[in-house]
Design a protein around this motif. Structure first.
Motif, PDB file in Angstrom:
ATOM      1  N   GLU A 163     -21.254  11.062 -13.666  1.00 44.52           N
ATOM      2  CA  GLU A 163     -21.945  11.895 -14.896  1.00 44.52           C
ATOM      3  C   GLU A 163     -21.686  13.246 -14.673  1.00 44.52           C
ATOM      4  OE1 GLU A 163     -22.849  10.532 -17.559  1.00 44.52           O
ATOM      5  OE2 GLU A 163     -22.043   8.628 -16.811  1.00 44.52           O
TER       6      GLU A 163
ATOM      7  N   LYS B 132     -18.306  14.449 -15.723  1.00 45.15           N
ATOM      8  CA  LYS B 132     -18.127  14.211 -16.890  1.00 45.15           C
ATOM      9  C   LYS B 132     -18.763  15.300 -17.710  1.00 45.15           C
ATOM     10  CE  LYS B 132     -17.826   9.136 -17.409  1.00 45.15           C
ATOM     11  NZ  LYS B 132     -18.387   7.957 -18.104  1.00 45.15           N
ATOM     12  N   LEU B 133     -19.968  15.787 -17.447  1.00 45.29           N
ATOM     13  CA  LEU B 133     -20.746  16.935 -17.825  1.00 45.29           C
ATOM     14  C   LEU B 133     -19.882  18.147 -17.826  1.00 45.29           C
ATOM     15  CD1 LEU B 133     -24.469  16.161 -17.131  1.00 45.29           C
ATOM     16  CD2 LEU B 133     -23.265  15.970 -19.273  1.00 45.29           C
ATOM     17  N   GLU B 134     -19.388  18.255 -16.433  1.00 42.76           N
ATOM     18  CA  GLU B 134     -18.570  19.232 -16.175  1.00 42.76           C
ATOM     19  C   GLU B 134     -17.149  19.744 -17.131  1.00 42.76           C
ATOM     20  OE1 GLU B 134     -15.994  21.504 -12.420  1.00 42.76           O
ATOM     21  OE2 GLU B 134     -17.470  19.874 -12.231  1.00 42.76           O
TER      22      GLU B 134
ATOM     23  N   MET C  33     -16.994  18.054 -19.871  1.00 42.54           N
ATOM     24  CA  MET C  33     -17.344  18.398 -21.434  1.00 42.54           C
ATOM     25  C   MET C  33     -17.760  19.886 -21.603  1.00 42.54           C
ATOM     26  SD  MET C  33     -19.903  15.150 -22.035  1.00 42.54           S
ATOM     27  CE  MET C  33     -20.506  16.027 -23.566  1.00 42.54           C
ATOM     28  N   ARG C  34     -18.425  20.413 -20.692  1.00 38.24           N
ATOM     29  CA  ARG C  34     -18.656  22.109 -20.635  1.00 38.24           C
ATOM     30  C   ARG C  34     -17.467  22.747 -20.920  1.00 38.24           C
ATOM     31  NH1 ARG C  34     -18.483  25.992 -17.142  1.00 38.24           N
ATOM     32  NH2 ARG C  34     -17.890  24.512 -15.618  1.00 38.24           N
TER      33      ARG C  34
ATOM     34  N   GLU D 106     -30.024  19.061 -29.243  1.00 38.30           N
ATOM     35  CA  GLU D 106     -30.186  18.463 -27.953  1.00 38.30           C
ATOM     36  C   GLU D 106     -31.172  19.003 -27.032  1.00 38.30           C
ATOM     37  OE1 GLU D 106     -26.219  19.564 -26.988  1.00 38.30           O
ATOM     38  OE2 GLU D 106     -25.303  17.869 -27.694  1.00 38.30           O
TER      39      GLU D 106
END
Length: 420
Positions: free
Chosen positions: A192, A195-197, A199-200, A264
């Motif tokens: 996760e 994935k966040l990295e 997305m950033r 968010e």
């Protein structure tokens, strides 16, 4: 002679009586106490020794029984602590491996077995390099033993066709004499985070790209005007219109980004009202009809007289974004339809069009930020690529869901389902 025999018999009887008394009062109790202690040493803490006729042995009896009770209590506490530790280790979200100084595995938890398969028995008691096939894990163990220091690494791991990113942390176990006694490895799922990295990084890249184009246009046309093009009224007006359009596009992008950021944020709260569907759509119809007529598109609506429990501003934004998106992707003489109705315990807002449609492989991605089916068309129409992402977040905070049905060159139907 007879007297002597009588004396001997009497002495014998006395000696026998004394021996029987000693055996009964001392030897037999001591033997029983010895057997009781032996049972306790074997782990039978329920064994007891009872003797009350002699104060000395009675005191011994009390102490043996007290020892047995304390050992029973200690054993129960140890068992409880062992079960708690075992439960904690087995239910932790990280994989765990414990090795001795020779490299033999003494413990693996359930998460580790989930990662690498097999069973706990296949690992326990085995040398690590024979049962751990992952090279990164083997390398981490070797470094811990070789350098006697903490080691951190990461690797990709596949379970079936699903890809995971695992971070491995290894640490040596050093005793009080500063000698290496083993190693412990912790494997943590960082999928996760990856994935966040990602997305950033994508977000920064997309925002930079979206801003670069209009800023470049504004700068280029401004330089042209400053170089003398302002002297020509027609060219000046055309360039100023382009500068206005591009600056307006930047403004829309920033507003959409701020809207997403607000949705968010942790402190975002909905302001719920009962909204009449007919009244809501009537307030939006003039603007929608103007945009549709401007593109030569027929707009129709079918609205039931029902109340929607929702945040009015957010639901308004949902309808506008969905219809704008439909208008953007529908060619001239096409049709866009809005329908609001109740189906069982759901309020449904359905926007359909006869536009270019969406390929099936693209459907899972259309709610991603900046994702466009036809990038050139959307950009030229002034879209920011954030409209559907905003819709998705608004519906999620309303505990609703979005359904999409589309066919290339036939059109698209997007249905928003809200709780009643």
């Amino acid at each position: 002679m007879i007297f002597l025999i009588a004396v001997l018999i009497i002495v014998y009887v006395i000696v026998c009586s004394m021996f029987i008394r000693i055996h009964h009062d001392y030897i037999h109790p001591i033997s029983k106490a010895s057997k009781t202690i032996e049972e306790i040493t074997k782990g039978n803490y329920q064994a007891r020794f009872h003797f009350t006729r002699n104060s000395l042995l009675g005191n011994l009896s009390n102490r043996i029984n007290r020892l047995a009770r304390e050992l029973t209590e200690f054993s129960l506490q140890e068992q409880i602590q062992s079960e708690q530790l075992s439960t904690l280790i087995d239910n932790t979200e990280s994989g765990l491996v414990l090795l001795d100084e020779k490299g033999y595995i003494h413990l693996v938890n359930r998460k580790f077995v989930d990662y690498f398969g097999k069973s706990e028995k296949d690992y326990i008691g085995s040398i690590y390099h024979k049962v751990l096939e992952n090279e990164t894990v083997q390398d981490a163990i070797q470094k811990v033993f070789l350098y006697e220091t903490n080691v951190k690494d990461s690797f990709k791991h596949y379970i079936g066709i699903e890809k995971f990113y695992i971070e491995i942390s290894g640490a040596p176990i050093i005793n009080e004499r500063n000698m290496l006694k083993g190693a412990v490895l912790v494997l943590h799922d960082i999928t996760e985070l990856k994935k966040l990295e990602g997305m950033r990084k994508d977000f920064v890249a997309n925002v930079s790209h979206e801003l670069r184009t209009p800023i470049t246009s504004i700068k280029g046309f401004s330089e042209t005007l400053l170089d003398g093009a302002m002297q020509d009224p027609d060219i000046s007006k055309e360039f100023l219109q382009i500068i206005y359009n591009e600056s307006n596009r930047i403004q829309l992008l920033i507003e959409d980004l701020l809207a997403l950021s607000k949705l968010e944020s942790d402190n975002f709260r909905l302001v719920l009202h009962k909204i009449n569907a007919i009244e809501l759509v009537e307030s939006l119809t003039p603007a929608i009809m103007y945009k549709a007529e401007e593109k030569g598109i027929t707009f129709t609506q079918d609205i039931e007289d029902i109340d929607i429990k929702a945040d009015k501003d957010r639901i308004t934004q949902v309808i506008i974004n969905l219809i704008d998106n439909a208008l953007h992707y529908t060619p001239e003489e096409g049709t866009v339809a809005l329908r609001v109705y109740q189906a069982k315990d759901r309020i449904k807002i359905e926007v359909s069009d006869t536009g270019i449609g969406i390929p099936e492989k693209e459907l899972p991605r259309i709610f991603e930020r900046f994702y466009r089916i036809d990038k050139a068309r959307t950009r030229n129409s002034g879209g920011t690529g954030l409209g559907l992402a905003i819709v998705k977040h608004i519906i999620e905070v309303h505990d609703g869901e979005i359904l999409i049905d589309s066919e290339v060159d036939k059109g698209t139907i997007i249905t928003v389902c809200l709780p009643t």
